[in-house]
Design an enzyme around this catalytic site. Sequence first.
Site, mmCIF file in Angstrom:
data_model
loop_
_atom_site.group_PDB
_atom_site.id
_atom_site.type_symbol
_atom_site.label_atom_id
_atom_site.label_comp_id
_atom_site.label_asym_id
_atom_site.label_seq_id
_atom_site.Cartn_x
_atom_site.Cartn_y
_atom_site.Cartn_z
ATOM 1 N N ASN A 8 -3.033 26.582 9.700
ATOM 2 C CA ASN A 8 -4.194 27.224 9.087
ATOM 3 C C ASN A 8 -5.403 26.877 9.952
ATOM 4 O OD1 ASN A 8 -6.322 28.058 7.531
ATOM 5 N ND2 ASN A 8 -5.909 26.667 5.804
ATOM 6 N N LYS A 10 -8.339 27.908 9.684
ATOM 7 C CA LYS A 10 -9.584 27.920 8.900
ATOM 8 C C LYS A 10 -10.676 28.696 9.653
ATOM 9 C CE LYS A 10 -8.029 23.803 6.530
ATOM 10 N NZ LYS A 10 -8.358 22.582 5.803
ATOM 11 N N HIS A 95 -6.135 28.593 -1.478
ATOM 12 C CA HIS A 95 -6.424 27.326 -0.811
ATOM 13 C C HIS A 95 -7.534 26.602 -1.579
ATOM 14 C CE1 HIS A 95 -7.665 24.417 2.190
ATOM 15 N NE2 HIS A 95 -6.500 24.618 2.775
ATOM 16 N N GLU A 97 -10.052 25.107 -0.610
ATOM 17 C CA GLU A 97 -11.396 25.402 -0.116
ATOM 18 C C GLU A 97 -11.913 26.706 -0.703
ATOM 19 O OE1 GLU A 97 -10.442 24.917 4.027
ATOM 20 O OE2 GLU A 97 -10.218 22.757 3.695
ATOM 21 N N GLU A 162 -1.055 20.809 -1.555
ATOM 22 C CA GLU A 162 -2.112 20.246 -0.717
ATOM 23 C C GLU A 162 -3.075 19.464 -1.588
ATOM 24 O OE1 GLU A 162 -2.072 23.179 2.946
ATOM 25 O OE2 GLU A 162 -3.937 23.211 1.831
ATOM 26 N N GLY A 168 -8.195 17.171 5.506
ATOM 27 C CA GLY A 168 -9.265 16.888 6.453
ATOM 28 C C GLY A 168 -9.790 15.467 6.412
ATOM 29 N N SER A 208 -3.690 16.485 6.094
ATOM 30 C CA SER A 208 -3.661 15.477 7.155
ATOM 31 C C SER A 208 -2.280 15.263 7.766
ATOM 32 C CB SER A 208 -4.247 14.159 6.644
ATOM 33 O OG SER A 208 -5.622 14.328 6.316
HETATM 34 P P1 13P Z 1 -5.802 19.214 7.421
HETATM 35 O O1 13P Z 1 -4.444 19.259 8.089
HETATM 36 O O2 13P Z 1 -6.923 19.362 8.374
HETATM 37 O O3 13P Z 1 -5.911 18.067 6.502
HETATM 38 O O4 13P Z 1 -5.880 20.554 6.486
HETATM 39 C C1 13P Z 1 -4.828 20.850 5.658
HETATM 40 C C2 13P Z 1 -5.029 22.193 5.085
HETATM 41 O O5 13P Z 1 -5.979 22.429 4.366
HETATM 42 C C3 13P Z 1 -4.053 23.240 5.430
HETATM 43 O O6 13P Z 1 -4.241 24.390 4.689
#
Ligand code: 13P
Length: 248
Positions: A8, A10, A95, A97, A162, A168, A208
Amino acid sequence: MRPLIAGNWKMNGLTGFSAALARAIREGAPPVAAFCDLLVCPPATQLAAVGAILAGSAVALGAQNCHQEPDGAHTGDISASMLRDAGATAVILGHSERRANHGETDELVREKVLAAVAAGLLPIVCVGETDEQRRSGRETETVGWQLSGSLPQGFTGVVSYEPVWAIGTGRACEPPQVEAMHGFIRQELMRQFGREAGAAIRLLYGGSVKAHNARSLLSVPEVNGALIGGAALNADEFLAIARAAAPR
Ligand code: 13P
């Protein structure tokens, strides 16, 4: 179950960066594609260009969100069929976010899943608890509600666990916690969709995931792959994570 390793990206990647990353992943993909499926989800503006680079390769193309309606007066939004038209075969939905920054509810996520399926896209539905929810012992309850609210009847897509606090932060969920949650999710999927259909749904872990912890996370029972954020922006790291999905 054949693992799925998905990146992803982002809101990262202008044209030059995206093309270089896609090319490097395409070049390195063949040995890992022998044992796992690979997917990259660039921002919408890069879908067509990245899709052209990946055409005919072992790496599939996905998007990060879609609108729930097929078309119409929705300024700035992108429909599932537009994503399909741009070359995507999958889409990440719900997601954390988007749930946090755009107020997406389980009901909206479910509508988006239906829109994605209608357009021929594989939906990858994200669920996961916040730090506060885990601290107060409500992680399974939270994820249980998200599953029953976000997944429509007859769901045959992918689910990605997740935990919000692991995204992150560099603080991945520990394998025993992942095992407990994935075991719970598998039970829930079998309860919602029946034993056979529930057992066939691929269950990813995200939060992560890095090259150094991928093997321990990917060997947890009921972990059928990973959804990777930051580490997916580096082809070597992304491919190293995919190699960690090798059967042992
Ligand atoms: P990170 O791998 O940066 O923690 O992000 C995970 C994520 O949100 C994948 O959709």
